[in-house]
Design an enzyme around this catalytic site. Structure first.
Site, PDB file in Angstrom:
ATOM      1  N   LYS A 106       0.932  -1.224  -0.100  1.00 18.95           N
ATOM      2  CA  LYS A 106      -0.076   0.164  -0.018  1.00 18.95           C
ATOM      3  C   LYS A 106       0.955   1.338  -0.245  1.00 18.95           C
ATOM      4  O   LYS A 106       0.722   2.358  -0.659  1.00 18.95           O
ATOM      5  CB  LYS A 106      -1.074  -0.026   1.007  1.00 18.95           C
ATOM      6  CG  LYS A 106      -1.986  -1.093   1.038  1.00 18.95           C
ATOM      7  CD  LYS A 106      -2.975  -1.340   2.136  1.00 18.95           C
ATOM      8  CE  LYS A 106      -3.704  -2.284   2.107  1.00 18.95           C
ATOM      9  NZ  LYS A 106      -4.770  -2.703   3.172  1.00 18.95           N
ATOM     10  N   ASP A 139     -11.133   2.724   3.542  1.00 16.37           N
ATOM     11  CA  ASP A 139     -11.413   1.165   3.230  1.00 16.37           C
ATOM     12  C   ASP A 139     -12.929   0.975   3.033  1.00 16.37           C
ATOM     13  O   ASP A 139     -13.597  -0.270   2.616  1.00 16.37           O
ATOM     14  CB  ASP A 139     -11.068   0.313   4.692  1.00 16.37           C
ATOM     15  CG  ASP A 139      -9.766  -0.301   4.489  1.00 16.37           C
ATOM     16  OD1 ASP A 139      -9.324  -0.967   3.385  1.00 16.37           O
ATOM     17  OD2 ASP A 139      -9.092  -0.566   5.496  1.00 16.37           O
ATOM     18  N   GLN A 151      -5.075  -1.782   9.268  1.00 16.93           N
ATOM     19  CA  GLN A 151      -4.677  -2.830   8.675  1.00 16.93           C
ATOM     20  C   GLN A 151      -5.398  -4.183   9.404  1.00 16.93           C
ATOM     21  O   GLN A 151      -4.979  -4.064  10.845  1.00 16.93           O
ATOM     22  CB  GLN A 151      -3.343  -3.109   8.252  1.00 16.93           C
ATOM     23  CG  GLN A 151      -2.894  -4.556   7.796  1.00 16.93           C
ATOM     24  CD  GLN A 151      -3.465  -4.377   6.169  1.00 16.93           C
ATOM     25  OE1 GLN A 151      -3.445  -3.274   5.732  1.00 16.93           O
ATOM     26  NE2 GLN A 151      -3.975  -5.556   5.520  1.00 16.93           N
TER      27      GLN A 151
HETATM   28  N1  LIG Z   1      -7.662  -2.544   6.230  1.00 18.10           N
HETATM   29  C1  LIG Z   1      -7.718  -3.371   5.349  1.00 18.10           C
HETATM   30  N2  LIG Z   1      -7.457  -4.820   6.038  1.00 18.10           N
HETATM   31  C2  LIG Z   1      -7.472  -5.794   5.336  1.00 18.10           C
HETATM   32  C3  LIG Z   1      -7.797  -5.620   4.005  1.00 18.10           C
HETATM   33  C4  LIG Z   1      -8.427  -4.534   3.420  1.00 18.10           C
HETATM   34  O1  LIG Z   1      -8.986  -4.395   2.237  1.00 18.10           O
HETATM   35  N3  LIG Z   1      -8.323  -3.321   4.447  1.00 18.10           N
HETATM   36  N4  LIG Z   1      -8.033  -6.636   2.790  1.00 18.10           N
HETATM   37  C5  LIG Z   1      -7.000  -7.957   2.993  1.00 18.10           C
HETATM   38  C6  LIG Z   1      -5.665  -8.042   3.064  1.00 18.10           C
HETATM   39  N5  LIG Z   1      -5.321  -6.817   1.742  1.00 18.10           N
HETATM   40  C7  LIG Z   1      -5.361  -5.608   1.959  1.00 18.10           C
HETATM   41  O2  LIG Z   1      -4.987  -5.010   3.124  1.00 18.10           O
HETATM   42  C8  LIG Z   1      -4.585  -7.447   0.611  1.00 18.10           C
HETATM   43  C9  LIG Z   1      -4.810  -8.749   0.334  1.00 18.10           C
HETATM   44  C10 LIG Z   1      -4.019  -9.167  -0.802  1.00 18.10           C
HETATM   45  C11 LIG Z   1      -3.256  -8.393  -1.610  1.00 18.10           C
HETATM   46  C12 LIG Z   1      -2.471  -8.819  -2.920  1.00 18.10           C
HETATM   47  O3  LIG Z   1      -2.213  -8.111  -3.785  1.00 18.10           O
HETATM   48  N6  LIG Z   1      -2.322 -10.167  -2.828  1.00 18.10           N
HETATM   49  C13 LIG Z   1      -1.569 -10.918  -4.102  1.00 18.10           C
HETATM   50  C14 LIG Z   1      -0.504 -11.698  -3.218  1.00 18.10           C
HETATM   51  C15 LIG Z   1       0.534 -11.034  -2.464  1.00 18.10           C
HETATM   52  C16 LIG Z   1       1.484 -11.970  -1.640  1.00 18.10           C
HETATM   53  O4  LIG Z   1       2.465 -12.454  -1.907  1.00 18.10           O
HETATM   54  O5  LIG Z   1       0.842 -12.354  -0.347  1.00 18.10           O
HETATM   55  C17 LIG Z   1      -2.179 -11.317  -5.209  1.00 18.10           C
HETATM   56  O6  LIG Z   1      -3.419 -11.828  -4.916  1.00 18.10           O
HETATM   57  O7  LIG Z   1      -1.559 -11.315  -6.124  1.00 18.10           O
HETATM   58  C18 LIG Z   1      -3.450  -7.081  -1.191  1.00 18.10           C
HETATM   59  C19 LIG Z   1      -3.974  -6.703  -0.312  1.00 18.10           C
HETATM   60  C20 LIG Z   1      -7.304  -8.229   4.710  1.00 18.10           C
HETATM   61  N7  LIG Z   1      -6.981  -6.994   5.633  1.00 18.10           N
END
Ligand SMILES: Nc1nc2c(c(=O)[nH]1)N[C@@H](CN(C=O)c1ccc(C(=O)N[C@@H](CCC(=O)O)C(=O)O)cc1)CN2
Length: 280
Positions: free
Chosen positions: A52, A119, A96
Site C-alpha cells: 500500500k 476502506d 490494517q
Molecule cells: N484494512 C484492511 N485490511 C485488510 C484488507 C483491506 O482491504 N483493508 N484486505 C485484506 C488484505 N489486503 C489488503 O489489506 C490485501 C490482500 C492481498 C493483496 C494482494 O495483492 N495479493 C497478491 C499476493 C500478495 C502476496 O504475495 O501475499 C495477489 O493476490 O496477487 C493485497 C491486499 C485483509 N486485511
C-alpha cells in the site's frame, strides 16, 4: 477459450490513471495523504501494508506509517484514530486488519471519521452502499466489479452467486452485483446443496476462506469465476479458494491467485484516497 483475468495489468492501468489525476490535483495545490496503521507484526499484513505504501509512492499520495506494537491497547489505538480524524492534513485513515484479539475491530472502524474511511468499512459507508449513496465502497468487491467491467464481462441480468458473507467481501460484493443489475444469490458455509446453487451461476465469486474449496463439481461450463481467497501452502506457494487447475478449463473467464483480485484491492484503495478529497 478461457480468458485469464489479469488483475496485475488492470490494477496498473488504474494506478496510472490515478497518477495523472493526482498530478492534476497537485497542480491545483491539493495534496492527498493516507495514514496507514498496523498493530503487531503479522507477516501477511506487513506485506500488504508495504504494498500500500509503495502504491501511494507510485501515484503521488503521501503515506504516513504508524507501526504499533502488538501490546498497543484499544484505548491507545482509538486515541490515535481520533487524533488523525482531527488532522486537516490527513485525508484517509486505514487500519490494517486483522487486529490483535484484545482490540475490538468494530469499535476501531466505527471511530474512523466516515469521510476518511478509505476502506469503506464504516457502518455509515456500508449503509450508503445499501441505498446507493456516494460513500466509500470496500476495496476488494469494488475491485472485482472493475475487473469484470474492464474485461468486458456483462453483469446485468446474469445469475451471480457469491460464496461468503463477510462484512468486508461477501455482503458488499452482493450489493455491488445487485447495483449492476445482476440477479444475486448469497451462499455460505451453512448453505445446503451448495453445488446445486453454484452450478446455476453465470458469475461465481468465491470468498469462503478455504483453500481450493471450489472444484469443477461446483461450476457450470462457460461460467466466470472470481477467486477472492489467498492461502499459502506447505511449499510457500499461494493458492485461492478455487481449485484453479480443475476449474479453469471449464470457465469462460477466471482470476488467478496470485495476480487476480489481490492487486485490485490496493488499486481501489488508491482510488478511494483520490475520492476522499472530493468527499471531504
Ligand atoms: N484494512 C484492511 N485490511 C485488510 C484488507 C483491506 O482491504 N483493508 N484486505 C485484506 C488484505 N489486503 C489488503 O489489506 C490485501 C490482500 C492481498 C493483496 C494482494 O495483492 N495479493 C497478491 C499476493 C500478495 C502476496 O504475495 O501475499 C495477489 O493476490 O496477487 C493485497 C491486499 C485483509 N486485511
Amino acid at each position: 477459450m478461457t480468458q485469464i483475468i489479469d488483475g496485475k495489468k488492470i490494477s496498473k492501468e488504474i494506478k496510472d490513471e490515478l497518477k495523472e489525476k493526482v498530478a492534476a490535483l497537485k497542480a491545483e495545490g491539493k495534496e492527498i495523504s493516507l495514514a496507514v496503521i498496523q498493530v503487531g507484526e503479522d507477516p501477511a499484513s506487513t506485506v500488504y501494508v508495504g504494498n500500500k505504501k509503495k502504491a501511494c509512492e507510485y501515484i503521488g499520495i503521501k503515506s504516513l506509517a504508524y507501526e504499533l506494537p502488538e501490546s498497543t491497547t484499544e484505548e491507545e489505538l482509538l486515541n490515535l484514530v481520533k487524533e488523525l480524524n482531527e488532522r486537516k492534513d490527513v485525508n484517509g485513515i486505514l487500519v490494517q486488519l486483522p487486529l490483535p484479539k484484545h482490540i475490538d475491530e468494530s469499535k476501531v472502524i466505527e471511530t474512523i471519521d466516515r469521510t476518511k474511511d478509505v476502506d469503506g468499512f464504516h457502518p455509515a459507508n456500508v449503509g450508503e452502499l445499501v441505498i446507493g449513496g456516494p460513500g466509500f465502497v470496500s476495496c476488494t468487491p469494488a475491485g472485482i466489479i472493475e475487473l469484470l467491467k474492464r474485461s468486458n464481462i456483462e453483469i446485468e441480468g446474469k445469475n451471480c452467486v457469491v460464496i461468503g458473507r463477510s462484512n468486508i467481501v461477501g455482503k458488499p460484493m452482493s450489493l455491488l452485483l445487485l447495483r449492476e443489475n445482476g440477479t444475486v444469490t448469497i451462499t455460505h458455509s451453512r448453505t445446503k446443496n451448495l453445488k446445486e446453487i453454484t452450478k446455476q451461476a453465470d458469475i461465481l465469486v468465491v470468498a469462503i476462506g478455504k483453500p481450493r474449496f471450489v472444484t469443477d463439481e461446483y461450476v457450470k461450463e462457460g461460467a466466470v469465476v472470481i477467486d477472492v481467497g489467498i492461502h499459502r501452502n506447505e511449499d510457500n506457494k499461494l493458492c485461492g479458494d478455487v481449485d484453479y487447475d480443475k476449474v479453469a478449463p471449464l470457465t469462460s473467464a477466471i482470476t488467478p491467485v496470485p495476480g487476480g483480485v489481490g492487486p485490485m484491492t490496493i488499486a481501489m484503495l488508491m482510488n478511494n484516497c483520490v475520492r476522499s478529497i472530493e468527499l471531504q
